[in-house]
Scaffold this motif. Structure first.
Motif, short mmCIF file in Angstrom:
data_model
loop_
_atom_site.label_atom_id
_atom_site.label_comp_id
_atom_site.label_asym_id
_atom_site.label_seq_id
_atom_site.Cartn_x
_atom_site.Cartn_y
_atom_site.Cartn_z
N TYR A 51 -47.50 -16.14 29.45
CA TYR A 51 -46.84 -16.63 28.24
C TYR A 51 -46.56 -18.13 28.31
O TYR A 51 -46.81 -18.85 27.33
N TYR A 55 -47.83 -20.89 25.69
CA TYR A 55 -46.81 -21.59 24.90
C TYR A 55 -46.85 -23.10 25.16
O TYR A 55 -46.85 -23.91 24.21
N ASN A 58 -50.30 -24.85 23.95
CA ASN A 58 -50.75 -24.67 22.57
C ASN A 58 -50.74 -26.02 21.84
O ASN A 58 -49.68 -26.62 21.66
N GLY A 61 -48.39 -26.16 19.03
CA GLY A 61 -47.02 -25.78 19.33
C GLY A 61 -46.12 -26.97 19.55
O GLY A 61 -46.55 -28.13 19.46
N ALA A 182 -43.23 -13.46 22.57
CA ALA A 182 -43.99 -13.99 21.43
C ALA A 182 -43.40 -13.50 20.11
O ALA A 182 -43.29 -14.27 19.14
N ALA A 183 -43.01 -12.24 20.07
CA ALA A 183 -42.43 -11.68 18.84
C ALA A 183 -41.09 -12.33 18.52
O ALA A 183 -40.79 -12.59 17.34
N VAL A 185 -40.13 -15.40 19.31
CA VAL A 185 -40.38 -16.77 18.82
C VAL A 185 -40.87 -16.73 17.38
O VAL A 185 -40.45 -17.53 16.53
N GLU A 186 -41.76 -15.79 17.09
CA GLU A 186 -42.29 -15.68 15.73
C GLU A 186 -41.19 -15.29 14.74
O GLU A 186 -41.14 -15.79 13.61
N ALA A 187 -40.29 -14.42 15.16
CA ALA A 187 -39.24 -13.93 14.27
C ALA A 187 -38.13 -14.95 14.05
O ALA A 187 -37.55 -15.03 12.97
N THR A 188 -37.82 -15.74 15.07
CA THR A 188 -36.67 -16.65 15.00
C THR A 188 -37.07 -18.11 14.84
O THR A 188 -36.24 -18.93 14.44
N GLY A 189 -38.31 -18.43 15.18
CA GLY A 189 -38.75 -19.81 15.06
C GLY A 189 -38.30 -20.71 16.19
O GLY A 189 -38.51 -21.92 16.15
N THR A 191 -37.11 -20.72 20.79
CA THR A 191 -37.16 -19.99 22.06
C THR A 191 -35.77 -19.55 22.52
O THR A 191 -35.64 -18.98 23.60
#
Length: 238
Positions: A51, A55, A58, A61, A182-183, A185-189, A191
């Motif tokens: 991960y 991260y 990227n 990112g 990953a989920a 970060v995607e959900a909350t925007g 880390t």
């Protein structure tokens, strides 16, 4: 192992249906011991599961470091993790498995809380520092693992107890950690949720290690099954 050779010479084998006996008599022990390992695996899979590499490298990112630089940092951290794993095995023979775990989980929690704030600076030096610092706690919560598991279970079901507990801890603490990160970060925007997730795993591991009694030096041969089968938790009466 010497105990296995002893059992073979006596023509003794594991108990009939050892998995059934394991869960019938030792289900709480299996769960607690698995969560100890899960506390290590959840954090460790941030590097071994790939991960951090994805991260931090990227290009779209928030960090955007060169992939080669990130891989070099991860490789060095793998080496230092190995060193602290060896040290944990050594020191746990001196101060005990439980004490080594408790120290390790405290250090691991501190490093886990600092991991993403340091990585998010996009400073390569701080990335190196964050990953290496993380391996101190990871080593101290891993090096004594095999010895501790062997000391938890009676000889007649030890192979099943160790393998099932280790496998359960691997699934709970490692297999899904990168996907969960990953989920989050995607959900909350951010880390922040991942940091909370990692620190929570350390806290759970600490609590479970705290609940277990120190069993360093317990006789492992088949002549001491009664002693091996009891007195696992700090609240145990016998």
């Amino acid at each position: 192992s010497p105990v296995f050779e002893e059992m073979a010479e006596r023509k003794e084998v594991e108990a009939e249906n050892p998995a059934k006996l394991l869960f019938k008599r030792f289900t709480p022990l299996v769960i607690v011991a698995a969560l100890v390992f899960a506390g290590n695996g959840t954090v460790g899979y941030m590097t071994t599961g790939g991960y951090i590499q994805s991260y931090a490298s990227n290009p779209d990112g928030p960090v955007g470091l060169a992939r080669g630089d990130v891989l070099n940092a991860v490789t060095l951290s793998a080496f230092t993790w190995m060193l602290f794993t060896l040290f944990a095995g050594f020191i746990s023979d001196k101060i005990g498995r439980r004490t080594t775990y408790l120290i390790g989980f405290v250090l691991q929690a501190i490093a886990a809380a600092a991991l993403f704030p340091l990585v998010n600076t996009a400073n390569l030096g701080l990335l190196y520092f964050a990953l290496i610092a993380l391996t101190v706690g990871l080593g101290l919560t891993y090096g004594q693992q095999s010895a501790m598991y062997a000391e938890l279970f009676p000889a007649s079901i030890r192979a099943s107890g160790v393998s099932i507990t280790y496998a359960l801890g691997s699934v709970l603490g490692g297999a899904f950690a990168p996907m969960i990160a990953a989920a989050l970060v995607e959900a909350t925007g951010s880390t922040t949720a991942v940091s909370i997730y990692l620190v929570s795993a350390c806290v759970i591991g600490f609590i479970c290690a705290f609940l277990l009694k120190e069993r360093k030096g317990i006789p492992l041969s088949t002549d001491h099954e009664d002693e091996q089968a009891s007195n696992h938790f700090i609240f145990s009466k016998n």
